[in-house]
Design an enzyme around this catalytic site. Structure first.
Site, mmCIF file in Angstrom:
data_model
loop_
_atom_site.group_PDB
_atom_site.id
_atom_site.type_symbol
_atom_site.label_atom_id
_atom_site.label_comp_id
_atom_site.label_asym_id
_atom_site.label_seq_id
_atom_site.Cartn_x
_atom_site.Cartn_y
_atom_site.Cartn_z
ATOM 1 N NE ARG A 92 -3.739 0.312 0.742
ATOM 2 C CZ ARG A 92 -4.613 0.802 -0.147
ATOM 3 N NH1 ARG A 92 -4.868 0.151 -1.260
ATOM 4 N NH2 ARG A 92 -5.219 1.945 0.078
ATOM 5 C CG HIS A 110 12.557 -1.437 -2.928
ATOM 6 N ND1 HIS A 110 11.243 -1.442 -3.361
ATOM 7 C CD2 HIS A 110 13.318 -1.201 -4.023
ATOM 8 C CE1 HIS A 110 11.228 -1.215 -4.661
ATOM 9 N NE2 HIS A 110 12.462 -1.059 -5.086
HETATM 10 C C1 GRF Z 1 9.741 -8.871 -0.851
HETATM 11 O O1 GRF Z 1 10.338 -9.128 -2.100
HETATM 12 C C2 GRF Z 1 10.034 -7.471 -0.431
HETATM 13 O O2 GRF Z 1 11.270 -6.987 -0.879
HETATM 14 C C3 GRF Z 1 8.924 -6.694 -1.051
HETATM 15 O O3 GRF Z 1 7.808 -7.555 -0.955
HETATM 16 C C4 GRF Z 1 8.242 -8.898 -0.924
HETATM 17 C C5 GRF Z 1 7.619 -9.560 0.278
HETATM 18 O O4 GRF Z 1 7.836 -10.935 0.306
HETATM 19 N N1 GRF Z 1 8.748 -5.437 -0.381
HETATM 20 P P1 GRF Z 1 7.345 -11.790 1.547
HETATM 21 O O5 GRF Z 1 5.837 -11.576 1.695
HETATM 22 O O6 GRF Z 1 8.095 -11.359 2.754
HETATM 23 O O7 GRF Z 1 7.631 -13.210 1.170
#
Ligand code: GRF
Length: 215
Positions: A92, A110
């Site tokens: 979000r 990220h």
């Molecule tokens: C990860 O790739 C993170 O970098 C991004 O969203 C993804 C989340 O993955 N912000 P998870 O739900 O922790 O497996």
């Protein structure tokens, strides 16, 4: 006293899991007070429930505006007296009011070596650019999307036969190392964001944050 951590998710929660595991192993001096998702039925909620962690679902579609959703979310997080808010795949865009409320105590991860590739499709973009390196970054959250001060980065090499999927897997592995590390530092009061920049112990980490080397 162990810090109160609230984790926000929208999906599978593998980063949440990595943080839960690190707490269990005693590395992080904190406890997850709640896991909050804007989507019901996601696997991250199940992970939390299986571990006996409180879960909450706050569906953004039930709110008339982003502002109202974020206000409700902030109130919910505050009800858990959060010292640290961890965005772990929380899909979000946040209002400035929300960000300001948690400034300095809210982290995001990220999947790129920021400031490169803010936004979506980072793996594909790194491949298309012919980069030799890619990675992930934990940063403090500010009003600028994926633009806050960097705390820690982990790099992976891009090999000639890498696909978007293989690259994503490599990066995810490093995410699961650097996110618990960042949370560990904040919970131990070792890292903070000051007017001078991001400090770890007594060192200023500079613009790129701590450069994590995979072992
Ligand atoms: C990860 O790739 C993170 O970098 C991004 O969203 C993804 C989340 O993955 N912000 P998870 O739900 O922790 O497996």
């Amino acid at each position: 006293m162990p810090k109160s951590i609230v984790v926000l998710i929208s999906g599978s929660g593998s980063n949440l899991q990595a943080i839960m595991d690190s707490i269990d192993s005693g590395r992080i001096n904190g406890r997850i007070s709640a896991v909050i998702s804007n989507k019901d039925g996601v696997f991250g909620l199940e992970r939390a429930r299986n571990a006996g962690i409180a879960t909450e679902v706050l569906d953004h579609k039930q709110f008339d505006s982003r502002k109202q959703f974020d206000a409700a979310m902030a109130e919910l997080i505050d009800s858990y007296a959060a010292d640290l808010v961890v965005l772990a795949g929380f899909m979000r865009i946040l209002t400035p009011e929300f960000v300001r409320h948690f400034q300095g105590r809210m982290l995001n991860i990220h999947p790129s070596l920021l400031p490169k590739y803010k936004g979506l499709h980072t793996h594909q973009r790194a491949l298309e650019a012919g980069d030799s390196q890619h990675g992930c970054t934990v940063h403090f959250v500010t009003e600028e999307l994926d633009g806050g001060p960097l705390l820690v980065q982990g790099a992976v090499s891009i090999d000639p036969d890498d696909t978007e999927e293989s690259l994503q897997q490599k990066v995810h592995k490093v995410e699961h190392q650097i996110y618990p590390l960042a949370v560990e530092w904040l919970c131990a009061d070792r890292a903070k964001w000051t007017s001078e920049g991001v400090i770890l112990d007594d060192s200023n980490l500079g613009e790129r944050g701590f450069q994590y080397q995979q072992n």
